[in-house]
Write an enzyme that holds these catalytic residues in place. Sequence first.
Site, PDB file in Angstrom:
ATOM      1  N   CYS A   8       1.055  -1.289  -0.146  1.00 24.31           N
ATOM      2  CA  CYS A   8      -0.005  -0.036   0.042  1.00 24.31           C
ATOM      3  C   CYS A   8       0.888   1.252  -0.040  1.00 24.31           C
ATOM      4  CB  CYS A   8      -0.989   0.033   1.211  1.00 24.31           C
ATOM      5  SG  CYS A   8      -0.196   0.102   3.004  1.00 24.31           S
ATOM      6  N   ASN A  11       2.149   1.578   4.418  1.00 21.21           N
ATOM      7  CA  ASN A  11       2.419   0.281   5.043  1.00 21.21           C
ATOM      8  C   ASN A  11       2.197   0.305   6.508  1.00 21.21           C
ATOM      9  OD1 ASN A  11       5.366  -2.105   5.898  1.00 21.21           O
ATOM     10  ND2 ASN A  11       3.278  -2.478   5.133  1.00 21.21           N
ATOM     11  N   CYS A  13      -1.629   0.892   7.408  1.00 20.37           N
ATOM     12  CA  CYS A  13      -3.093   0.571   7.396  1.00 20.37           C
ATOM     13  C   CYS A  13      -3.579  -0.638   6.516  1.00 20.37           C
ATOM     14  CB  CYS A  13      -3.810   1.702   7.077  1.00 20.37           C
ATOM     15  SG  CYS A  13      -3.797   3.315   8.020  1.00 20.37           S
ATOM     16  N   ARG A  14      -3.457  -0.612   5.289  1.00 17.86           N
ATOM     17  CA  ARG A  14      -4.101  -1.566   4.518  1.00 17.86           C
ATOM     18  C   ARG A  14      -3.135  -2.660   4.250  1.00 17.86           C
ATOM     19  NH1 ARG A  14      -5.367   2.268  -0.362  1.00 17.86           N
ATOM     20  NH2 ARG A  14      -3.326   3.204   0.418  1.00 17.86           N
ATOM     21  N   SER A  15      -1.800  -2.485   4.034  1.00 17.73           N
ATOM     22  CA  SER A  15      -1.137  -3.790   3.487  1.00 17.73           C
ATOM     23  C   SER A  15      -0.696  -4.459   4.922  1.00 17.73           C
ATOM     24  CB  SER A  15       0.170  -3.583   2.943  1.00 17.73           C
ATOM     25  OG  SER A  15       0.938  -2.698   3.301  1.00 17.73           O
ATOM     26  N   ASP A 125      -8.554   4.034   1.426  1.00 17.77           N
ATOM     27  CA  ASP A 125      -7.511   4.220   2.287  1.00 17.77           C
ATOM     28  C   ASP A 125      -8.113   4.748   3.746  1.00 17.77           C
ATOM     29  OD1 ASP A 125      -5.193   4.824   3.741  1.00 17.77           O
ATOM     30  OD2 ASP A 125      -4.283   5.911   2.190  1.00 17.77           O
TER      31      ASP A 125
HETATM   32  P1  4NP Z   1      -1.952   2.912   4.118  1.00 18.32           P
HETATM   33  O1  4NP Z   1      -2.698   4.292   4.540  1.00 18.32           O
HETATM   34  O2  4NP Z   1      -1.175   3.084   2.613  1.00 18.32           O
HETATM   35  O3  4NP Z   1      -2.978   2.021   3.867  1.00 18.32           O
HETATM   36  O4  4NP Z   1      -0.918   2.702   5.190  1.00 18.32           O
HETATM   37  C1  4NP Z   1      -1.782   5.552   4.633  1.00 18.32           C
HETATM   38  C2  4NP Z   1      -0.937   6.050   5.728  1.00 18.32           C
HETATM   39  C3  4NP Z   1      -0.332   6.747   5.945  1.00 18.32           C
HETATM   40  C4  4NP Z   1      -0.304   7.941   4.860  1.00 18.32           C
HETATM   41  C5  4NP Z   1      -0.932   7.528   3.558  1.00 18.32           C
HETATM   42  C6  4NP Z   1      -1.543   6.187   3.614  1.00 18.32           C
HETATM   43  N1  4NP Z   1       0.371   8.921   4.868  1.00 18.32           N
HETATM   44  O5  4NP Z   1       0.149  10.009   3.927  1.00 18.32           O
HETATM   45  O6  4NP Z   1       1.233   9.269   5.745  1.00 18.32           O
END
Ligand code: 4NP
Length: 156
Positions: A8, A11, A13-15, A125
Amino acid sequence: MIRVLFVCLGNICRSPMAEAVFRHKVEAAGLHNYIEIDSAGTGSWHIGNPPHPGTEAVLTENSIKTDGLKARQLKAEDTETFDYIVTMDSDNLTDTAAVKTNQAQTEISRLLEFHPDLSETDVEDPYLTGNFTKVYNMVTESCDYLLEHIRGRENL
Ligand code: 4NP
């Protein structure tokens, strides 16, 4: 050993959620000696961080282990060492394909491609939407289909 990497953006939340859920399913199927699982983010902001509290909470509520989850950034070498790279959205897919080396044989996909009944292409997200439960449900259902796909392809 068959190697599966979930990707994702951050790294956190989703992955990592998909990594933990898929590991749980692989262990339940008795395939942990055959399938190795990891996750990474295309971005570098959260390197070394544990999962987001929302991911941690929904996994714990569903009795899925979260030990050892720590954010790292995707690297070009991953496209050579992982057999399946499963991304959460179309941006992750584009960004992963951009670092794929010429030698890489990996199959790069989006997780929701494996789900026959969902019209969405991207796992939203939850870092932005806060919908960790909705994302968990999409991830867990899709991981069942992903495991079926890999078992079929790899004769497991
Ligand atoms: P993820 O979510 O891609 O599912 O881990 C996010 C976590 C942090 C950020 C963006 C997406 N960020 O911009 O910090």
